[in-house]
Design an enzyme around this catalytic site. Structure first.
Site, PDB file in Angstrom:
ATOM      1  N   ASP A  35       0.757  -1.120  -0.094  1.00  0.00           N
ATOM      2  CA  ASP A  35       0.709   0.339   0.103  1.00  0.00           C
ATOM      3  C   ASP A  35       0.908   1.136   0.236  1.00  0.00           C
ATOM      4  O   ASP A  35       2.112   1.801   0.475  1.00  0.00           O
ATOM      5  CB  ASP A  35      -0.950  -0.386   1.117  1.00  0.00           C
ATOM      6  CG  ASP A  35      -1.862   0.834   1.165  1.00  0.00           C
ATOM      7  OD1 ASP A  35      -1.848   1.001   0.221  1.00  0.00           O
ATOM      8  OD2 ASP A  35      -2.976   0.287   1.680  1.00  0.00           O
ATOM      9  N   ASP A  93     -10.448   2.154  -3.792  1.00  0.00           N
ATOM     10  CA  ASP A  93     -11.614   1.651  -1.424  1.00  0.00           C
ATOM     11  C   ASP A  93     -13.433   1.805  -2.058  1.00  0.00           C
ATOM     12  O   ASP A  93     -13.930   0.980  -0.884  1.00  0.00           O
ATOM     13  CB  ASP A  93     -10.931   2.646  -0.905  1.00  0.00           C
ATOM     14  CG  ASP A  93      -9.142   2.103  -0.114  1.00  0.00           C
ATOM     15  OD1 ASP A  93      -9.514   1.127  -0.792  1.00  0.00           O
ATOM     16  OD2 ASP A  93      -9.397   3.348   0.008  1.00  0.00           O
TER      17      ASP A  93
HETATM   18  C1  GLA Z   1      -5.853   1.693   2.204  1.00  0.00           C
HETATM   19  C2  GLA Z   1      -6.153   0.275   0.876  1.00  0.00           C
HETATM   20  C3  GLA Z   1      -7.351  -0.859   1.576  1.00  0.00           C
HETATM   21  C4  GLA Z   1      -6.701  -0.937   3.081  1.00  0.00           C
HETATM   22  C5  GLA Z   1      -6.426   0.288   4.200  1.00  0.00           C
HETATM   23  C6  GLA Z   1      -5.872   0.230   5.283  1.00  0.00           C
HETATM   24  O1  GLA Z   1      -6.903   2.807   2.513  1.00  0.00           O
HETATM   25  O2  GLA Z   1      -6.491   0.916  -0.538  1.00  0.00           O
HETATM   26  O3  GLA Z   1      -7.884  -1.220   1.374  1.00  0.00           O
HETATM   27  O4  GLA Z   1      -5.762  -1.396   3.203  1.00  0.00           O
HETATM   28  O5  GLA Z   1      -5.461   1.596   3.097  1.00  0.00           O
HETATM   29  O6  GLA Z   1      -5.232   0.952   6.274  1.00  0.00           O
END
Ligand code: GLA
Length: 730
Positions: free
Chosen positions: A453, A521
């Site tokens: 990420d 997301d």
């Molecule tokens: C980001 C990612 C999510 C999740 C969160 C965790 O927003 O896009 O899928 O992994 O971080 O903190």
């Protein structure tokens, strides 16, 4: 053959240059193959000089530069900045061709400007499938003083007069890849990204055409294989054509070439199709599959395992017993890879702390990650782990030990994003530290997958111990690429997902070293239709994470049926982003049937041809096997519409003479008071037998679709339909 011509012959387009050695080659064509004689339309020196113009009115060449009559955007901008004598000189350049290597699949040009003491090498390469031309440019400083580069286009190509429609990509968090259509006018169309990552707001690609229809008409596409700052621009030229340039956006002073040094642009991927946006996408998808994606150990892609990602199921509340139950419930519905998201590491109970401390939290995992990982493997699933290596929380052991590793400019205010700072990856000791931490985790456990990420924009990325030196966005990104490459070399079986608060880092540059992107997301199926539609213009479905979320979306609050959520997620790399334990037995069984449907179709979804389109109030997507004998079609109601009957949807890619078994594997409940036509009863029951010609003319009969519902239809060559057992979802 006209020896004045240089031609790159793609499957359905060409790049055509006219040689004028030692002057630079002149652009003649980027688009459909043309049989027109070269002299039919003088474009270069033979053009009549317009009134009140300079005697020299340069036409578009492969490297136009400023200062000798070219008044449009130059392909190179820069000047000397060495000492006081040299400073500011050589901003005016004039490159001559000194060497050419060319055949039907590749060009390599060497150009020099002996006055400015610069050399440029351009490489153009057609891929073996004839779908995409990849080009990059390298600049070398032949002088004795430094040369500062402000702009160097990775590609500078012409577009014809009629190419006046453009699709750029815009967005925000949870709404990535939005296709923004505009008509090109007299002003330059330009999109810059200065966020240090692609960002939600941008995607380094642009599509151009005359009408930009789904399946018809000419369409051009350009995609920069680069995950950081970039510029895309289209400028009208005096002869009515347009010039497309794309390249890396450079901060002031970011690239300074010492004598003898070189600067290489990212690759630009260029394609054209005379079959509209779907034809263009098919070429980009093939190119991604054969040239960009590198699967573990150099092997072909394995069937994409269905994921369960723990984020929306438990967020930061990691409890070993609960996670084991979740894993068991996931395995039961057919999940093949269990991904443990954020919340597993040292003191990470919310997003305020701990980034950098990549060891298991002692309270949540008293015996480390081993027990959970073993449990997941024992259930027959792969194990994936979330990390965010480029980041550091001010409240972390790492920050307390190395506050100077964070990219913070001395004397300036701290700029936080999601309570975190970015590490100075360009410092070798920082990259080494991250390698060791990740390598230690990967050696300690059988971790099959990393969800990598990156949750904030880079504000200041700068060199130096105090981070007040030259801008270092480029160096940071190259260091990231280097770190991933090093990790993959050490762990050849590892797969990696590129996540960036959803889809803020999804491009051909990162996908050369990763295997999947987290598209967004947002798991709201309605919003996802538009998000996936945009991403699919360039990226193939097998790399687009598409998860079935909970009934109520965590980003929009909207409620959707499981069928609608699943019918949308079906067309990517499928996963589940919900707490499966909460589902009652009937819902679990329904979910399992959707997962089975995906598995049964994934070789077509992830290896066939994907087309998509819009009809009033509707969006559709169709995956067709390369041999045309099987296709899966989903039609979604995305808005209410005035039509009293469903429109027809002629299908492409099927064989006219073949008889197909056409059967709805999911039909939404019929709206109140409506009668079900017999044809539709048959569609939902045993299915209809229709020939390819009928499907090409009219498509299948379509049921009425209530708001935010979908119909999913299997189309299978009738002589193969019995083997390919249809699954009843209702
Ligand atoms: C980001 C990612 C999510 C999740 C969160 C965790 O927003 O896009 O899928 O992994 O971080 O903190």
């Amino acid at each position: 053959m006209d020896t004045r011509l240089l031609r790159l012959e793609a499957a359905c387009f060409e790049l055509l240059l006219e040689r004028r050695d030692p002057a630079q080659p002149l652009w003649r064509q980027f688009g459909a193959r043309s049989a027109a004689p070269l002299d039919a339309w003088p474009q270069g020196d033979a053009r009549p000089t317009p009134p009140n113009a300079l005697d020299v009115d340069p036409a578009l060449t492969i490297l136009p530069t400023h200062g000798l009559g070219w008044f449009h955007q130059p392909a190179l901008a820069g000047a000397r900045c060495g000492d006081r004598l040299g400073s500011g000189r050589d901003w005016c350049q004039d490159f001559r061709l000194v060497d050419v290597e060319a055949d039907a699949r590749h060009w390599r040009f060497t150009l020099e400007d002996p006055v400015a003491r610069l050399r440029v090498r351009q490489h153009w390469q057609l891929d073996p499938g004839g779908d995409v031309v990849t080009t990059h440019v390298e600049l070398e400083n032949l002088g004795t003083e430094d040369f500062r580069v402000d702009w160097l286009a990775a590609a500078c190509v012409p577009l014809p007069v009629h190419a006046e429609q453009v699709i750029g990509f815009a967005g925000r968090w949870s709404l990535e890849f939005q296709q923004h259509r505009e008509t090109l006018g007299i002003a330059t169309w330009r999109r810059d990204c200065r966020r240090g990552r692609n960002g939600h707001q941008a995607f380094p690609a642009v599509l151009v055409g005359s009408v930009l229809a789904d399946d018809e008409g000419p369409a051009w596409g350009a995609h920069l294989a680069w995950s950081g700052n970039h510029t895309l621009l289209i400028e009208p030229l005096a002869d009515g054509r347009r010039m497309l340039q794309l390249g890396e956006w450079l901060a002031p002073g970011e690239v300074v070439l010492r004598p003898g040094e070189r600067h290489r642009t990212p690759d630009a991927l260029l394609a054209f199709s005379d079959q509209g946006l779907n034809g263009l996408a098919a070429g980009f998808h093939r190119h991604m599959r054969t040239q960009i994606l590198h699967w573990p150990a150099g092997q072909p892609m394995t069937p994409r395992p269905v994921h369960l990602n723990t984020w929306e199921a438990v967020y930061f509340r990691h409890d070993l017993a609960a996670l084991k139950d979740l894993a068991a419930a996931a395995a039961e519905v057919g999940v093949e890879r269990f991904v443990l998201d954020d919340g597993w590491f040292h003191r990470r109970n919310d997003d305020h702390t701990s980034l950098g401390d990549w060891w298991p939290d002692a309270a949540k995992y008293p015996h480390g990650l081993g027990p959970l990982i073993e449990h997941v493997h024992a259930l027959g699933m792969q194990f994936g782990l979330w990390v965010e290596p480029e980041m550091i929380s001010p409240d972390s052991e790492l920050f307390r030990a190395h506050p100077d590793w964070a990219l913070e400019m001395a004397g300036r205010d701290r700029v936080l994003g999601r309570h975190q700072l970015v590490l100075d990856l360009a410092r070798p000791e920082v990259a080494d530290h991250l390698f060791v931490r990740l390598d230690t985790l990967l050696r300690a456990h059988r971790i099959d997958y990393l969800k990598w990420d990156m949750n904030r924009d880079l504000a200041t990325a700068a060199e130096g111990a105090d981070h007040r030196g030259p801008a270092a966005y480029r160096r940071s990104l190259l260091a990231l690429y280097g770190l991933i490459d090093r990790l993959r070399a050490a762990h050849p079986a590892l797969e990696i997902e590129s996540c960036s608060s959803g889809g803020a880092r999804a491009d051909a540059g990162i996908l050369r070293r990763t295997h999947r992107v987290w598209t967004s997301d947002c798991n709201d199926a309605l919003t996802r239709i538009a998000i996936q539609s945009g991403a699919l213009r360039l990226l193939p479905p097998e790399v687009l994470g598409a998860h079935i979320g909970p009934a109520v979306s965590h980003t929009t609050g909207r409620r959707h049926s499981l069928a609608f959520r699943a019918a949308v997620a079906l067309f990517g790399h499928l996963g589940i982003e919900a707490d499966v334990r909460e589902l009652d037995p009937a819902a679990r069984a329904e979910l399992r049937r959707w997962v089975e449907l995906h598995k049964r179709w994934r070789s077509v979804l992830h290896g066939g041809v994907l087309r998509q389109g819009r009809l009033p109030g509707l969006a559709w997507v169709q995956a067709t096997a390369l041999d045309g004998r099987r296709a899966l079609l989903a039609i979604y109601r995305v808005a209410e519409d005035l039509g009293r009957h469903m429109p027809t949807l002629p299908l492409r890619g099927l064989a006219d003479q073949v008889r197909y078994q056409v059967r709805a594997v999911h039909l939404p409940a019929v709206p109140h008071g409506r009668e079900v036509a017999p044809l539709l009863t048959a569609l939902a029951g045993a299915g209809l037998e229709l020939d390819g010609a009928t499907l090409a003319a009219l498509g299948p009969p379509l049921p009425p679709l209530p708001p935010e519902s979908a119909v999913v239809i299997e189309i299978i060559a009738a002589d193969g339909a019995t083997q390919a057992r249809a699954i009843a979802l209702e």
